[in-house]
Design an enzyme around this catalytic site. Sequence first.
Site, mmCIF file in Angstrom:
data_model
loop_
_atom_site.group_PDB
_atom_site.id
_atom_site.type_symbol
_atom_site.label_atom_id
_atom_site.label_comp_id
_atom_site.label_asym_id
_atom_site.label_seq_id
_atom_site.Cartn_x
_atom_site.Cartn_y
_atom_site.Cartn_z
ATOM 1 N N ASN A 1 -4.102 -2.789 1.355
ATOM 2 C CA ASN A 1 -4.644 -3.647 0.304
ATOM 3 C C ASN A 1 -3.917 -4.987 0.380
ATOM 4 O O ASN A 1 -2.685 -5.015 0.482
ATOM 5 C CB ASN A 1 -4.433 -3.001 -1.068
ATOM 6 C CG ASN A 1 -5.202 -1.696 -1.213
ATOM 7 O OD1 ASN A 1 -6.308 -1.572 -0.718
ATOM 8 N ND2 ASN A 1 -4.595 -0.719 -1.880
ATOM 9 N N ASP B 1 3.547 8.660 -1.236
ATOM 10 C CA ASP B 1 3.129 7.845 -2.379
ATOM 11 C C ASP B 1 3.398 8.616 -3.660
ATOM 12 O O ASP B 1 3.156 9.831 -3.730
ATOM 13 C CB ASP B 1 1.635 7.504 -2.247
ATOM 14 C CG ASP B 1 1.208 6.398 -3.184
ATOM 15 O OD1 ASP B 1 0.855 5.314 -2.696
ATOM 16 O OD2 ASP B 1 1.219 6.620 -4.414
ATOM 17 N N GLN C 1 -3.958 -4.938 -4.300
ATOM 18 C CA GLN C 1 -2.532 -4.732 -3.985
ATOM 19 C C GLN C 1 -1.710 -4.795 -5.269
ATOM 20 O O GLN C 1 -1.875 -5.710 -6.086
ATOM 21 C CB GLN C 1 -2.044 -5.803 -2.993
ATOM 22 C CG GLN C 1 -0.628 -5.550 -2.508
ATOM 23 C CD GLN C 1 -0.171 -6.552 -1.441
ATOM 24 O OE1 GLN C 1 -0.895 -7.499 -1.116
ATOM 25 N NE2 GLN C 1 1.016 -6.342 -0.927
ATOM 26 N N HIS D 1 -1.279 2.463 3.726
ATOM 27 C CA HIS D 1 -1.489 3.805 3.189
ATOM 28 C C HIS D 1 -2.024 4.662 4.334
ATOM 29 O O HIS D 1 -2.900 4.223 5.091
ATOM 30 C CB HIS D 1 -2.561 3.802 2.098
ATOM 31 C CG HIS D 1 -2.220 3.014 0.876
ATOM 32 N ND1 HIS D 1 -1.817 3.612 -0.293
ATOM 33 C CD2 HIS D 1 -2.221 1.681 0.630
ATOM 34 C CE1 HIS D 1 -1.606 2.681 -1.221
ATOM 35 N NE2 HIS D 1 -1.852 1.491 -0.681
ATOM 36 N N VAL E 1 1.889 -3.535 -5.123
ATOM 37 C CA VAL E 1 3.279 -3.727 -4.699
ATOM 38 C C VAL E 1 3.273 -4.742 -3.557
ATOM 39 O O VAL E 1 2.652 -4.505 -2.510
ATOM 40 C CB VAL E 1 3.929 -2.396 -4.245
ATOM 41 C CG1 VAL E 1 5.352 -2.637 -3.761
ATOM 42 C CG2 VAL E 1 3.915 -1.372 -5.383
ATOM 43 N N HIS F 1 2.434 -2.786 3.130
ATOM 44 C CA HIS F 1 2.432 -1.339 3.354
ATOM 45 C C HIS F 1 1.066 -0.892 3.819
ATOM 46 O O HIS F 1 0.041 -1.464 3.456
ATOM 47 C CB HIS F 1 2.838 -0.568 2.089
ATOM 48 C CG HIS F 1 2.064 -0.924 0.866
ATOM 49 N ND1 HIS F 1 2.333 -2.045 0.117
ATOM 50 C CD2 HIS F 1 1.022 -0.309 0.248
ATOM 51 C CE1 HIS F 1 1.499 -2.103 -0.905
ATOM 52 N NE2 HIS F 1 0.677 -1.062 -0.842
HETATM 53 P P1 DGP Z 1 -1.091 -0.873 -3.433
HETATM 54 O O1 DGP Z 1 -2.122 -0.801 -4.507
HETATM 55 O O2 DGP Z 1 -1.732 -0.898 -2.045
HETATM 56 O O3 DGP Z 1 -0.102 -1.987 -3.652
HETATM 57 O O4 DGP Z 1 -0.335 0.518 -3.490
HETATM 58 C C1 DGP Z 1 0.975 0.668 -3.938
HETATM 59 C C2 DGP Z 1 1.267 2.136 -3.913
HETATM 60 O O5 DGP Z 1 2.655 2.300 -4.115
HETATM 61 C C3 DGP Z 1 0.570 2.957 -5.003
HETATM 62 O O6 DGP Z 1 -0.322 3.886 -4.380
HETATM 63 C C4 DGP Z 1 1.695 3.690 -5.721
HETATM 64 C C5 DGP Z 1 2.875 3.498 -4.808
HETATM 65 N N1 DGP Z 1 4.157 3.349 -5.498
HETATM 66 C C6 DGP Z 1 4.467 2.426 -6.454
HETATM 67 N N2 DGP Z 1 5.746 2.566 -6.849
HETATM 68 C C7 DGP Z 1 6.264 3.591 -6.116
HETATM 69 C C8 DGP Z 1 7.554 4.201 -6.063
HETATM 70 O O7 DGP Z 1 8.502 3.837 -6.756
HETATM 71 N N3 DGP Z 1 7.714 5.235 -5.188
HETATM 72 C C9 DGP Z 1 6.680 5.653 -4.381
HETATM 73 N N4 DGP Z 1 6.940 6.672 -3.570
HETATM 74 N N5 DGP Z 1 5.458 5.094 -4.398
HETATM 75 C C10 DGP Z 1 5.260 4.075 -5.255
#
Ligand code: DGP
Length: 111
Positions: A86, A30, A93, A101, A95, A99
Site C-alpha cells: 500500500n 501482522d 497505507q 504484505h 504505517v 512494507h
Molecule cells: P498498511 O495499511 O499497508 O500500512 O499496513 C500496516 C500493517 O501493519 C497493518 O496490517 C497492521 C500492521 N501493524 C501495525 N502496527 C503493528 C505492530 O505493532 N506490530 C505488527 N506485528 N504489525 C503491526
Amino acid sequence: MTDCIFCKILDGGIPADIVYEDGHCLAFRDINPKAPVHLLVIPRKHIESLDGLGAEDKELISHMMLTIPRIAKQQGLVEGYRTIANTGKGGGQEVFHLHFHILGGGELHPM
Ligand code: DGP
C-alpha cells in the site's frame, strides 16, 4: 526514525513475531492478520513507501523482491500467496515504513 513503529520493531523496542531476518530486511507476522498467514516484510533502512525509493535503493529492493518468495515458501505457502504494498494515504497505507504484505494459507478472492 524514533516514532516509526516498524523502526521500533527493528531495534527491539516493540516485540514482534519475527519469522525471517537478514542484513537488509526483516519479516514478521501482522498484528491484525487478514489471512491465515499474513506477514510483513520491511527493509532495515527507513524508507516511507515505494514513493521514497531512490536509485541508491536498487540493490535493496531487488534483494527484497528475491527474498519474498523464499520467505513465503519457508512459511508453507507452496500453493501461492499475494504480495501487496500500500502506498500513501490514498493507497491505504497506515504505517509509513515501506512494507510488503504477504498473504496466503487460505482462499484469496481474485482482485
Ligand atoms: P498498511 O495499511 O499497508 O500500512 O499496513 C500496516 C500493517 O501493519 C497493518 O496490517 C497492521 C500492521 N501493524 C501495525 N502496527 C503493528 C505492530 O505493532 N506490530 C505488527 N506485528 N504489525 C503491526
